[in-house]
Design a protein around this motif. Sequence first.
Motif, PDB file in Angstrom:
ATOM      1  N   VAL A 155      -6.376  11.249 113.316  1.00 41.28           N
ATOM      2  CA  VAL A 155      -5.661  10.210 112.582  1.00 41.28           C
ATOM      3  C   VAL A 155      -6.672   9.406 111.780  1.00 41.28           C
ATOM      4  N   SER A 156      -6.381   9.224 110.498  1.00 49.27           N
ATOM      5  CA  SER A 156      -7.198   8.358 109.653  1.00 49.27           C
ATOM      6  C   SER A 156      -6.720   6.924 109.866  1.00 49.27           C
ATOM      7  N   VAL A 157      -7.637   6.100 110.378  1.00 51.93           N
ATOM      8  CA  VAL A 157      -7.326   4.698 110.656  1.00 51.93           C
ATOM      9  C   VAL A 157      -8.159   3.845 109.704  1.00 51.93           C
ATOM     10  N   VAL A 158      -7.486   3.051 108.888  1.00 46.03           N
ATOM     11  CA  VAL A 158      -8.164   2.196 107.923  1.00 46.03           C
ATOM     12  C   VAL A 158      -7.773   0.747 108.207  1.00 46.03           C
ATOM     13  N   ASP A 159      -8.782  -0.085 108.412  1.00 48.94           N
ATOM     14  CA  ASP A 159      -8.550  -1.509 108.718  1.00 48.94           C
ATOM     15  C   ASP A 159      -7.571  -1.672 109.876  1.00 48.94           C
ATOM     16  N   GLY A 160      -7.703  -0.821 110.901  1.00 52.45           N
ATOM     17  CA  GLY A 160      -6.867  -0.932 112.082  1.00 52.45           C
ATOM     18  C   GLY A 160      -5.464  -0.343 111.942  1.00 52.45           C
ATOM     19  N   THR A 161      -5.165   0.263 110.801  1.00 54.60           N
ATOM     20  CA  THR A 161      -3.838   0.823 110.559  1.00 54.60           C
ATOM     21  C   THR A 161      -3.897   2.343 110.529  1.00 54.60           C
ATOM     22  N   GLN A 191       2.828   4.856 104.069  1.00 54.74           N
ATOM     23  CA  GLN A 191       2.706   5.136 102.634  1.00 54.74           C
ATOM     24  C   GLN A 191       2.000   4.011 101.886  1.00 54.74           C
ATOM     25  N   GLU A 192       2.305   2.791 102.206  1.00 56.59           N
ATOM     26  CA  GLU A 192       1.679   1.651 101.517  1.00 56.59           C
ATOM     27  C   GLU A 192       0.161   1.646 101.749  1.00 56.59           C
ATOM     28  N   ALA A 193      -0.250   1.813 102.982  1.00 56.78           N
ATOM     29  CA  ALA A 193      -1.681   1.851 103.296  1.00 56.78           C
ATOM     30  C   ALA A 193      -2.341   3.061 102.643  1.00 56.78           C
ATOM     31  N   TYR A 194      -1.650   4.204 102.645  1.00 55.99           N
ATOM     32  CA  TYR A 194      -2.192   5.411 102.013  1.00 55.99           C
ATOM     33  C   TYR A 194      -2.433   5.175 100.529  1.00 55.99           C
ATOM     34  N   THR A 195      -1.478   4.585  99.851  1.00 53.20           N
ATOM     35  CA  THR A 195      -1.595   4.336  98.411  1.00 53.20           C
ATOM     36  C   THR A 195      -2.739   3.383  98.100  1.00 53.20           C
ATOM     37  N   SER A 196      -2.912   2.361  98.927  1.00 53.50           N
ATOM     38  CA  SER A 196      -3.942   1.355  98.636  1.00 53.50           C
ATOM     39  C   SER A 196      -5.328   1.745  99.165  1.00 53.50           C
ATOM     40  N   LYS A 197      -5.402   2.710 100.067  1.00 54.06           N
ATOM     41  CA  LYS A 197      -6.681   3.059 100.698  1.00 54.06           C
ATOM     42  C   LYS A 197      -7.032   4.541 100.531  1.00 54.06           C
ATOM     43  N   GLN A 198      -6.676   5.125  99.395  1.00 55.77           N
ATOM     44  CA  GLN A 198      -6.879   6.560  99.208  1.00 55.77           C
ATOM     45  C   GLN A 198      -8.340   6.980  99.296  1.00 55.77           C
ATOM     46  N   SER A 199      -9.258   6.172  98.809  1.00 57.84           N
ATOM     47  CA  SER A 199     -10.671   6.580  98.862  1.00 57.84           C
ATOM     48  C   SER A 199     -11.157   6.681 100.309  1.00 57.84           C
ATOM     49  N   GLU A 200     -10.748   5.749 101.171  1.00 52.69           N
ATOM     50  CA  GLU A 200     -11.128   5.810 102.581  1.00 52.69           C
ATOM     51  C   GLU A 200     -10.492   7.017 103.268  1.00 52.69           C
TER      52      GLU A 200
END
Length: 86
Positions: free
Chosen positions: A15-21, A46-55
């Motif tokens: 699982v890709s976890v970005v900023d705890g999400t 989806q919202e986190a995916y769209t805003s954090k695509q590079s991570e």
Amino acid sequence: MALRLDSKNIFMQAVSVVDGTDVIVFSTTISSSGDPEPIYRSIINQEAYTSKQSEVREDLAKFQNEAYELQDSLIAEVKANVDKEG
């Protein structure tokens, strides 16, 4: 009588976890055959995916590298077993 390991498959998931999400799940089945296996992706947020695509893409690259390393070790393990029994 002998048992020879001719192939081995392992299912791998992360699982890709970005900023705890939790953002996206990556999964694949790794085979000792050496054939490239597809990496499946399932977006959780989806919202986190769209805003954090590079991570997320960095995590995908890490996942791919881990899958290749695991496949290389499976191939070596099976080859060693076949050579030993052959």
